[in-house]
Design a protein around this motif. Structure first.
Motif, PDB file in Angstrom:
ATOM      1  N   ALA A  71       0.834  -1.205   0.000  1.00  0.00           N
ATOM      2  CA  ALA A  71       0.000   0.000   0.000  1.00  0.00           C
ATOM      3  C   ALA A  71       0.866   1.252   0.000  1.00  0.00           C
ATOM      4  CB  ALA A  71      -0.936  -0.005   1.202  1.00  0.00           C
ATOM      5  N   VAL A  72       1.951   1.244   0.757  1.00  0.00           N
ATOM      6  CA  VAL A  72       2.862   2.394   0.784  1.00  0.00           C
ATOM      7  C   VAL A  72       3.515   2.580  -0.581  1.00  0.00           C
ATOM      8  CG1 VAL A  72       5.031   3.234   1.774  1.00  0.00           C
ATOM      9  CG2 VAL A  72       3.274   2.308   3.266  1.00  0.00           C
ATOM     10  N   ILE A  73       3.951   1.496  -1.200  1.00  0.00           N
ATOM     11  CA  ILE A  73       4.547   1.593  -2.537  1.00  0.00           C
ATOM     12  C   ILE A  73       3.523   2.107  -3.541  1.00  0.00           C
ATOM     13  CG2 ILE A  73       5.532   0.249  -4.440  1.00  0.00           C
ATOM     14  CD1 ILE A  73       6.846  -1.531  -2.300  1.00  0.00           C
ATOM     15  N   SER A  74       2.277   1.675  -3.410  1.00  0.00           N
ATOM     16  CA  SER A  74       1.211   2.155  -4.293  1.00  0.00           C
ATOM     17  C   SER A  74       1.002   3.659  -4.116  1.00  0.00           C
ATOM     18  CB  SER A  74      -0.090   1.412  -3.999  1.00  0.00           C
ATOM     19  OG  SER A  74      -1.148   1.953  -4.732  1.00  0.00           O
ATOM     20  N   LEU A  75       1.034   4.132  -2.878  1.00  0.00           N
ATOM     21  CA  LEU A  75       0.884   5.573  -2.639  1.00  0.00           C
ATOM     22  C   LEU A  75       2.049   6.358  -3.223  1.00  0.00           C
ATOM     23  CD1 LEU A  75      -0.486   5.643   1.011  1.00  0.00           C
ATOM     24  CD2 LEU A  75      -1.672   6.330  -1.068  1.00  0.00           C
ATOM     25  N   ILE A  76       3.249   5.815  -3.129  1.00  0.00           N
ATOM     26  CA  ILE A  76       4.418   6.496  -3.701  1.00  0.00           C
ATOM     27  C   ILE A  76       4.267   6.619  -5.210  1.00  0.00           C
ATOM     28  CG2 ILE A  76       6.889   6.238  -4.161  1.00  0.00           C
ATOM     29  CD1 ILE A  76       7.101   5.019  -1.313  1.00  0.00           C
ATOM     30  N   PHE A  77       3.872   5.537  -5.877  1.00  0.00           N
ATOM     31  CA  PHE A  77       3.678   5.609  -7.323  1.00  0.00           C
ATOM     32  C   PHE A  77       2.516   6.535  -7.690  1.00  0.00           C
ATOM     33  CE2 PHE A  77       6.086   1.512  -7.744  1.00  0.00           C
ATOM     34  CZ  PHE A  77       7.105   2.046  -8.520  1.00  0.00           C
ATOM     35  N   SER A  78       1.505   6.578  -6.852  1.00  0.00           N
ATOM     36  CA  SER A  78       0.390   7.487  -7.106  1.00  0.00           C
ATOM     37  C   SER A  78       0.851   8.941  -7.023  1.00  0.00           C
ATOM     38  CB  SER A  78      -0.729   7.224  -6.096  1.00  0.00           C
ATOM     39  OG  SER A  78      -1.774   8.133  -6.255  1.00  0.00           O
ATOM     40  N   LYS A  79       1.666   9.260  -6.031  1.00  0.00           N
ATOM     41  CA  LYS A  79       2.192  10.624  -5.902  1.00  0.00           C
ATOM     42  C   LYS A  79       3.122  10.967  -7.065  1.00  0.00           C
ATOM     43  CE  LYS A  79       1.565  11.342  -1.076  1.00  0.00           C
ATOM     44  NZ  LYS A  79       0.590  12.379  -0.930  1.00  0.00           N
ATOM     45  N   LEU A  80       3.926   9.991  -7.501  1.00  0.00           N
ATOM     46  CA  LEU A  80       4.794  10.230  -8.667  1.00  0.00           C
ATOM     47  C   LEU A  80       3.967  10.468  -9.915  1.00  0.00           C
ATOM     48  CD1 LEU A  80       7.620   7.595  -8.069  1.00  0.00           C
ATOM     49  CD2 LEU A  80       7.813  10.084  -7.935  1.00  0.00           C
ATOM     50  N   HIS A  81       2.853   9.754 -10.045  1.00  0.00           N
ATOM     51  CA  HIS A  81       1.958   9.939 -11.193  1.00  0.00           C
ATOM     52  C   HIS A  81       1.371  11.347 -11.183  1.00  0.00           C
ATOM     53  CE1 HIS A  81      -1.157   9.283 -14.153  1.00  0.00           C
ATOM     54  NE2 HIS A  81      -2.089   9.541 -13.241  1.00  0.00           N
ATOM     55  N   LYS A  82       0.918  11.785 -10.006  1.00  0.00           N
ATOM     56  CA  LYS A  82       0.347  13.143  -9.903  1.00  0.00           C
ATOM     57  C   LYS A  82       1.412  14.203 -10.149  1.00  0.00           C
ATOM     58  CE  LYS A  82      -3.474  11.925  -6.942  1.00  0.00           C
ATOM     59  NZ  LYS A  82      -4.124  12.066  -5.650  1.00  0.00           N
ATOM     60  N   LYS A  83       2.633  13.972  -9.676  1.00  0.00           N
ATOM     61  CA  LYS A  83       3.710  14.920  -9.901  1.00  0.00           C
ATOM     62  C   LYS A  83       4.062  15.002 -11.383  1.00  0.00           C
ATOM     63  CE  LYS A  83       8.337  16.017  -8.265  1.00  0.00           C
ATOM     64  NZ  LYS A  83       9.444  15.570  -7.437  1.00  0.00           N
ATOM     65  N   ALA A  84       4.030  13.846 -12.079  1.00  0.00           N
ATOM     66  CA  ALA A  84       4.337  13.832 -13.512  1.00  0.00           C
ATOM     67  C   ALA A  84       3.255  14.552 -14.313  1.00  0.00           C
ATOM     68  CB  ALA A  84       4.491  12.399 -13.999  1.00  0.00           C
ATOM     69  N   GLU A  85       2.013  14.520 -13.819  1.00  0.00           N
ATOM     70  CA  GLU A  85       0.925  15.218 -14.509  1.00  0.00           C
ATOM     71  C   GLU A  85       0.947  16.712 -14.225  1.00  0.00           C
ATOM     72  OE1 GLU A  85      -2.794  13.389 -13.549  1.00  0.00           O
ATOM     73  OE2 GLU A  85      -2.609  11.963 -15.174  1.00  0.00           O
ATOM     74  N   GLY A  86       1.634  17.113 -13.178  1.00  0.00           N
ATOM     75  CA  GLY A  86       1.743  18.539 -12.864  1.00  0.00           C
ATOM     76  C   GLY A  86       0.765  19.024 -11.825  1.00  0.00           C
ATOM     77  N   TYR A  87       0.203  18.127 -11.005  1.00  0.00           N
ATOM     78  CA  TYR A  87      -0.724  18.554  -9.955  1.00  0.00           C
ATOM     79  C   TYR A  87       0.010  19.067  -8.764  1.00  0.00           C
ATOM     80  CZ  TYR A  87      -4.648  16.444 -12.402  1.00  0.00           C
ATOM     81  OH  TYR A  87      -5.611  16.140 -13.321  1.00  0.00           O
TER      82      TYR A  87
END
Length: 87
Positions: A71-87
């Motif tokens: 779950a922690v790894i999933s949250l990290i990838f989710s934050k990286l995804h949002k950062k890559a989108e520019g949120y």
């Protein structure tokens, strides 16, 4: 790269869910039927130890820790995804 982050986030979230329900499914598998219980504990290692309370406890704790880590790894990838989108 955004797609990879999203796929990895979903993958680890799925692994987290499966790891979370695994102790319950394992307990049901072992203790669901008396004949199956005897068949399982009569088998070779590690099946012969499935009837042991401490062995089941450590397996359950291991599955829950794996669930938390996923779950922690999933949250990290989710934050990286949002950062890559520019949120």
């Amino acid at each position: 790269m955004k797609v990879l982050y999203r796929v990895l986030s979903s993958l680890f979230l799925g692994i987290s869910f499966l790891s979370f329900i695994s102790p319950f499914l394992l307990y049901w598998f072992i203790h669901g039927d008396d004949e199956r219980y005897v068949w399982i504990i009569s088998g070779p290692y590690p099946f012969s130890h499935f009837g042991s309370g401490p062995f089941q406890l450590w397996m359950g704790i291991g599955f829950l820790l794996m669930s938390l880590l996923s779950a922690v790894i999933s949250l990290i990838f989710s934050k990286l995804h949002k950062k890559a989108e520019g949120y």
